[in-house]
Design a protein around this motif. Structure first.
Motif, mmCIF file in Angstrom:
data_model
loop_
_atom_site.group_PDB
_atom_site.id
_atom_site.type_symbol
_atom_site.label_atom_id
_atom_site.label_comp_id
_atom_site.label_asym_id
_atom_site.label_seq_id
_atom_site.Cartn_x
_atom_site.Cartn_y
_atom_site.Cartn_z
ATOM 1 N N GLN A 120 -0.892 10.035 11.957
ATOM 2 C CA GLN A 120 -0.915 9.270 10.711
ATOM 3 C C GLN A 120 -0.039 8.028 10.818
ATOM 4 O O GLN A 120 -0.395 6.954 10.314
ATOM 5 C CB GLN A 120 -0.435 10.145 9.543
ATOM 6 C CG GLN A 120 -1.370 11.295 9.206
ATOM 7 C CD GLN A 120 -0.745 12.251 8.218
ATOM 8 O OE1 GLN A 120 0.310 12.829 8.474
ATOM 9 N NE2 GLN A 120 -1.380 12.418 7.072
ATOM 10 N N TYR A 121 1.101 8.160 11.480
ATOM 11 C CA TYR A 121 1.998 7.010 11.678
ATOM 12 C C TYR A 121 1.302 5.924 12.495
ATOM 13 O O TYR A 121 1.382 4.738 12.171
ATOM 14 C CB TYR A 121 3.264 7.486 12.368
ATOM 15 C CG TYR A 121 4.382 6.462 12.472
ATOM 16 C CD1 TYR A 121 4.626 5.543 11.458
ATOM 17 C CD2 TYR A 121 5.210 6.436 13.590
ATOM 18 C CE1 TYR A 121 5.669 4.627 11.557
ATOM 19 C CE2 TYR A 121 6.252 5.535 13.699
ATOM 20 C CZ TYR A 121 6.475 4.632 12.683
ATOM 21 O OH TYR A 121 7.507 3.724 12.794
ATOM 22 N N GLN A 147 -9.141 13.326 -3.817
ATOM 23 C CA GLN A 147 -10.263 12.753 -3.075
ATOM 24 C C GLN A 147 -9.693 11.970 -1.892
ATOM 25 O O GLN A 147 -9.507 10.752 -1.972
ATOM 26 C CB GLN A 147 -11.086 11.832 -3.969
ATOM 27 C CG GLN A 147 -11.718 12.513 -5.166
ATOM 28 C CD GLN A 147 -12.521 11.544 -6.014
ATOM 29 O OE1 GLN A 147 -13.150 10.610 -5.514
ATOM 30 N NE2 GLN A 147 -12.504 11.752 -7.322
ATOM 31 N N PRO A 148 -9.368 12.639 -0.797
ATOM 32 C CA PRO A 148 -8.760 11.948 0.343
ATOM 33 C C PRO A 148 -9.710 10.923 0.948
ATOM 34 O O PRO A 148 -10.772 11.278 1.452
ATOM 35 C CB PRO A 148 -8.430 13.078 1.322
ATOM 36 C CG PRO A 148 -9.316 14.211 0.922
ATOM 37 C CD PRO A 148 -9.543 14.079 -0.550
ATOM 38 N N TRP A 149 -9.319 9.657 0.885
ATOM 39 C CA TRP A 149 -10.201 8.587 1.372
ATOM 40 C C TRP A 149 -10.473 8.711 2.863
ATOM 41 O O TRP A 149 -11.516 8.279 3.344
ATOM 42 C CB TRP A 149 -9.578 7.235 1.054
ATOM 43 C CG TRP A 149 -8.213 7.012 1.668
ATOM 44 C CD1 TRP A 149 -7.008 7.330 1.128
ATOM 45 C CD2 TRP A 149 -7.930 6.435 2.953
ATOM 46 N NE1 TRP A 149 -5.979 7.010 1.989
ATOM 47 C CE2 TRP A 149 -6.515 6.451 3.113
ATOM 48 C CE3 TRP A 149 -8.721 5.917 3.978
ATOM 49 C CZ2 TRP A 149 -5.886 5.967 4.248
ATOM 50 C CZ3 TRP A 149 -8.089 5.435 5.115
ATOM 51 C CH2 TRP A 149 -6.696 5.455 5.247
ATOM 52 N N TRP A 176 -3.694 2.348 5.738
ATOM 53 C CA TRP A 176 -3.410 2.935 4.434
ATOM 54 C C TRP A 176 -3.371 1.857 3.358
ATOM 55 O O TRP A 176 -2.977 0.710 3.612
ATOM 56 C CB TRP A 176 -2.075 3.668 4.456
ATOM 57 C CG TRP A 176 -2.078 4.960 5.215
ATOM 58 C CD1 TRP A 176 -2.835 5.263 6.313
ATOM 59 C CD2 TRP A 176 -1.257 6.104 4.968
ATOM 60 N NE1 TRP A 176 -2.541 6.522 6.749
ATOM 61 C CE2 TRP A 176 -1.581 7.058 5.958
ATOM 62 C CE3 TRP A 176 -0.287 6.399 4.031
ATOM 63 C CZ2 TRP A 176 -0.964 8.307 6.006
ATOM 64 C CZ3 TRP A 176 0.332 7.635 4.076
ATOM 65 C CH2 TRP A 176 -0.006 8.581 5.052
ATOM 66 N N HIS A 177 -3.731 2.243 2.160
ATOM 67 C CA HIS A 177 -3.721 1.343 1.009
ATOM 68 C C HIS A 177 -2.289 0.911 0.684
ATOM 69 O O HIS A 177 -1.420 1.738 0.487
ATOM 70 C CB HIS A 177 -4.354 2.072 -0.179
ATOM 71 C CG HIS A 177 -4.525 1.260 -1.414
ATOM 72 N ND1 HIS A 177 -5.256 0.087 -1.433
ATOM 73 C CD2 HIS A 177 -4.076 1.450 -2.684
ATOM 74 C CE1 HIS A 177 -5.251 -0.401 -2.668
ATOM 75 N NE2 HIS A 177 -4.540 0.404 -3.435
ATOM 76 N N ARG A 178 -2.037 -0.400 0.666
ATOM 77 C CA ARG A 178 -0.735 -0.973 0.304
ATOM 78 C C ARG A 178 0.401 -0.341 1.105
ATOM 79 O O ARG A 178 1.445 0.020 0.568
ATOM 80 C CB ARG A 178 -0.499 -0.822 -1.201
ATOM 81 C CG ARG A 178 -1.481 -1.628 -2.043
ATOM 82 C CD ARG A 178 -1.514 -1.192 -3.498
ATOM 83 N NE ARG A 178 -0.207 -1.222 -4.115
ATOM 84 C CZ ARG A 178 0.134 -0.533 -5.210
ATOM 85 N NH1 ARG A 178 -0.763 0.260 -5.791
ATOM 86 N NH2 ARG A 178 1.347 -0.621 -5.718
ATOM 87 N N TRP A 179 0.197 -0.247 2.400
ATOM 88 C CA TRP A 179 1.166 0.445 3.238
ATOM 89 C C TRP A 179 2.517 -0.262 3.294
ATOM 90 O O TRP A 179 3.572 0.379 3.438
ATOM 91 C CB TRP A 179 0.616 0.656 4.650
ATOM 92 C CG TRP A 179 0.287 -0.608 5.404
ATOM 93 C CD1 TRP A 179 -0.908 -1.262 5.409
ATOM 94 C CD2 TRP A 179 1.158 -1.342 6.280
ATOM 95 N NE1 TRP A 179 -0.844 -2.374 6.221
ATOM 96 C CE2 TRP A 179 0.412 -2.443 6.761
ATOM 97 C CE3 TRP A 179 2.481 -1.186 6.683
ATOM 98 C CZ2 TRP A 179 0.954 -3.383 7.642
ATOM 99 C CZ3 TRP A 179 3.025 -2.116 7.552
ATOM 100 C CH2 TRP A 179 2.263 -3.193 8.030
ATOM 101 N N GLN A 180 2.515 -1.605 3.187
ATOM 102 C CA GLN A 180 3.794 -2.322 3.222
ATOM 103 C C GLN A 180 4.687 -1.917 2.064
ATOM 104 O O GLN A 180 5.902 -1.751 2.230
ATOM 105 C CB GLN A 180 3.562 -3.836 3.192
ATOM 106 C CG GLN A 180 2.807 -4.371 4.397
ATOM 107 C CD GLN A 180 1.323 -4.511 4.156
ATOM 108 O OE1 GLN A 180 0.751 -3.777 3.333
ATOM 109 N NE2 GLN A 180 0.683 -5.441 4.843
#
Length: 209
Positions: free
Chosen positions: A121-122, A52-54, A128-132
């Protein structure tokens, strides 16, 4: 679904992760995968069709089983490509950090991980979720066309992380274009290959007929 499809090298070498909706997958995806395998010296590249791509909330995708089967057809005969249903088997939105955590726990012997993404995307990675945490766990392999700069948003650039550039193959193909051509009844074989084209025709995907 089966744990994974296709056979990797079995070596504890670098692993690449290549996620996407793959709706449908096409030859530009395959060309980029081959570039990543070669340029990064990967032991294997794991293709991760999103459940399920957000980022595509609100758009109806082809069923997960169809998208998995189409990726299988696309990479048939590619010995270092592994089709991994991790995101399809997990309920809820598909977040890459969850997938990376699961795979790194499952394969603790693998010490070097790459995430293959595009420049777009970069540039949007801060959403993005929790990207760090993602940046702490792997190296980003960012695909860009000739002459295109690889650059991050300021908040991402401010965080120390590892990034390498991949040369994007010069193939102007998109899944959106392919779905539109299918709807018009046009032949998409030159852009997806025989296996994917046959699968789409057999299951009457992307067509109202």
């Amino acid at each position: 679904m089966s744990p994974e499809v296709a056979t990797g090298t079995g070596l504890a070498g670098p692993v690449g992760l290549f996620g996407g909706s793959f709706d449908p997958p096409h030859l530009a995806h395959l060309s980029l995968a081959r570039t990543a395998l070669r340029q990064l010296g990967l032991a294997e590249l794991r293709w991760l069709p999103a459940g399920q791509p957000w980022q595509k909330a609100g758009r109806q995708l082809a069923a997960p089983g169809h998208r998995l089967a189409m990726v299988q057809a696309l990479v048939a005969g590619e010995p270092r490509c592994v089709v991994d249903p991790t995101e399809l088997d997990r309920p809820g939105p598909s977040y890459m950090i969850d997938t990376v955590e699961a795979l790194q726990s499952r394969f603790p012997e693998r010490r070097e991980w790459f995430l293959v993404i595009g420049q777009d995307q970069y540039a949007g990675l801060a959403s993005w979720h929790r990207w760090q945490e993602l940046l702490e766990r792997l190296t980003l392999a960012v695909a860009a066309r000739a002459g295109q700069a690889v650059s991050a948003a300021p908040e991402v650039a401010a965080v120390a992380h590892r990034v390498v550039r991949l040369d994007m193959p010069a193939l102007e193909i998109s899944s959106t274009l392919l779905r539109e051509r299918c709807l018009r009844g046009e032949d998409i074989t030159p852009m997806v290959g025989d296996g994917v084209a046959r699968y789409i025709a057999q299951h009457r995907l992307y067509s109202e007929h």
